[in-house]
Design a protein around this motif. Sequence first.
Motif, short mmCIF file in Angstrom:
data_model
loop_
_atom_site.label_atom_id
_atom_site.label_comp_id
_atom_site.label_asym_id
_atom_site.label_seq_id
_atom_site.Cartn_x
_atom_site.Cartn_y
_atom_site.Cartn_z
N CYS A 20 -24.72 26.69 16.79
CA CYS A 20 -24.15 25.33 16.63
C CYS A 20 -23.25 25.22 15.41
O CYS A 20 -22.19 24.62 15.45
N GLU A 21 -23.72 25.80 14.31
CA GLU A 21 -23.05 25.64 13.02
C GLU A 21 -21.62 26.17 13.04
O GLU A 21 -20.79 25.79 12.22
N GLU A 22 -21.31 27.08 13.99
CA GLU A 22 -19.95 27.65 14.05
C GLU A 22 -18.99 26.77 14.85
O GLU A 22 -17.78 27.00 14.84
N LEU A 23 -19.51 25.78 15.58
CA LEU A 23 -18.68 25.06 16.55
C LEU A 23 -18.16 23.78 15.92
O LEU A 23 -18.62 22.67 16.20
N THR A 24 -17.19 23.94 15.04
CA THR A 24 -16.78 22.85 14.15
C THR A 24 -15.37 22.34 14.41
O THR A 24 -14.80 21.64 13.57
N THR A 25 -14.79 22.70 15.54
CA THR A 25 -13.48 22.14 15.90
C THR A 25 -13.45 21.86 17.40
O THR A 25 -14.22 22.44 18.17
N CYS A 26 -12.56 20.97 17.81
CA CYS A 26 -12.26 20.80 19.23
C CYS A 26 -11.02 21.66 19.50
O CYS A 26 -9.95 21.36 19.00
N PRO A 27 -11.17 22.74 20.27
CA PRO A 27 -10.05 23.67 20.41
C PRO A 27 -9.01 23.29 21.46
O PRO A 27 -7.97 23.93 21.55
N HIS A 28 -9.26 22.28 22.27
CA HIS A 28 -8.40 22.07 23.44
C HIS A 28 -7.69 20.72 23.52
O HIS A 28 -6.77 20.58 24.31
N GLU A 29 -8.14 19.71 22.81
CA GLU A 29 -7.54 18.39 22.96
C GLU A 29 -7.02 17.88 21.62
O GLU A 29 -7.64 18.12 20.59
N ASP A 30 -5.90 17.16 21.67
CA ASP A 30 -5.40 16.49 20.48
C ASP A 30 -5.99 15.09 20.46
O ASP A 30 -5.44 14.16 21.06
N LEU A 31 -7.11 14.94 19.79
CA LEU A 31 -7.83 13.67 19.81
C LEU A 31 -7.22 12.64 18.86
O LEU A 31 -7.54 11.46 18.92
N LEU A 32 -6.32 13.10 18.00
CA LEU A 32 -5.68 12.19 17.05
C LEU A 32 -4.47 11.52 17.69
O LEU A 32 -4.29 10.31 17.59
N SER A 33 -3.66 12.31 18.37
CA SER A 33 -2.43 11.78 18.95
C SER A 33 -2.19 12.45 20.31
O SER A 33 -1.33 13.33 20.43
N PRO A 34 -2.94 12.04 21.33
CA PRO A 34 -2.86 12.74 22.62
C PRO A 34 -1.50 12.58 23.28
O PRO A 34 -0.89 11.51 23.23
N GLU A 35 -1.04 13.68 23.88
CA GLU A 35 0.24 13.64 24.62
C GLU A 35 0.01 13.30 26.08
O GLU A 35 0.92 12.88 26.77
N ARG A 36 -1.20 13.56 26.57
CA ARG A 36 -1.49 13.19 27.95
C ARG A 36 -2.95 12.73 28.04
O ARG A 36 -3.80 13.20 27.29
N VAL A 37 -3.17 11.78 28.93
CA VAL A 37 -4.54 11.28 29.16
C VAL A 37 -4.74 11.19 30.68
O VAL A 37 -3.78 11.19 31.45
N HIS A 38 -5.99 11.13 31.07
CA HIS A 38 -6.33 10.89 32.47
C HIS A 38 -6.81 9.45 32.60
O HIS A 38 -7.47 8.93 31.69
N VAL A 39 -6.49 8.81 33.73
CA VAL A 39 -6.96 7.44 33.97
C VAL A 39 -7.67 7.42 35.32
O VAL A 39 -7.14 7.90 36.32
N ASP A 40 -8.90 6.87 35.33
CA ASP A 40 -9.65 6.81 36.59
C ASP A 40 -9.61 5.40 37.17
O ASP A 40 -9.10 4.45 36.53
N ALA A 41 -10.15 5.24 38.36
CA ALA A 41 -10.08 3.95 39.06
C ALA A 41 -10.88 2.86 38.37
O ALA A 41 -10.61 1.67 38.57
#
Length: 298
Positions: free
Chosen positions: A189-210
């Motif tokens: 757990c202690e090594e998993l200290t970043t989100c490697p796949h999403e730009d959570l600060l300034s997203p360029e794309r998002v998904h929208v559901d119904a």
Amino acid sequence: MLTGIHVLLTLKCTNECEHCFLHCGPSREATFTIGQLRALVRQIEELGTVSIVYFEGGEPFLFYPLLLEGLRIVRAAGFDAGIVTNGYWATSVEDALHWLTPIRDLGLADFSVSDDEFHRLDKNDRRAEFTRQAAQQLGIPTGTICIEPASVSPQAAEDQRGKPVVGGGVLFKGRAAEKLTAGLPVRPCEELTTCPHEDLLSPERVHVDAYGNVHLCQGLSMGNIWEKALRDLVRSYDGQKHPIAGPLLQGGPRGLVTEHGLAISGGYVDECHLCYTARKQLVPHFPQYLAPKEAYGL
Ligand code: SF4
């Protein structure tokens, strides 16, 4: 800046793929209406920064008239459009041409076909191939999404030599976190200290559901467009203050566990595996931000 919207036209799907981020399948119901699509596109126009709108799911071709009408609305509003499909409907190239001709006529910037072991019925299943062939005959820009089963290999990086790594392209969130992680090598757990796949600060794309959820990552919502307009949601979004994205930005999935005092320890295959596990525990506490519940198999 937000430039791409991925419309989760439906969570219903022909398959229940083990790697699906959203736990989609035949029993899921959440599907846009045409009126909701119109309202969404109006909100996207108001936002003023989006250039392309994708239709995906679930499997968008399950609601073919809705898909066509959605495409018409999006194209009439001046946006580029894309579609992601598993091609279940392509029983032959000739048949696929009939499905795709009206779509070609509306104009498509990108057509992605899921084609891998997760999606095929068996080794003789050629529907994705028929889909691609028909699309190419019609001159539709076509690509393939191919996720290989998770594989384990020695780490190549000098400082990590000899350590096993998991490859194959599967991200361990959603159903994959529950179905595909058994027996794979884990990291503390202690090594998993970043989100490697999403730009959570300034997203360029998002998904929208119904339901109206605007997904920063599958099941992690910025807010709901049926409660607050997309333009206002995006303008007021501050990732650092978001109760889930904030800790992820500051300390990755490990930071999320620490911030909310979760009793989680041990090893996880990757960042997403820990993140999904932590978020699933937090769903009852943050139902407006960890939504829809289907994304957690609930
Ligand atoms: S770490 Fe979490 S937020 Fe980042 S991509 Fe993985 S599941 Fe999504």
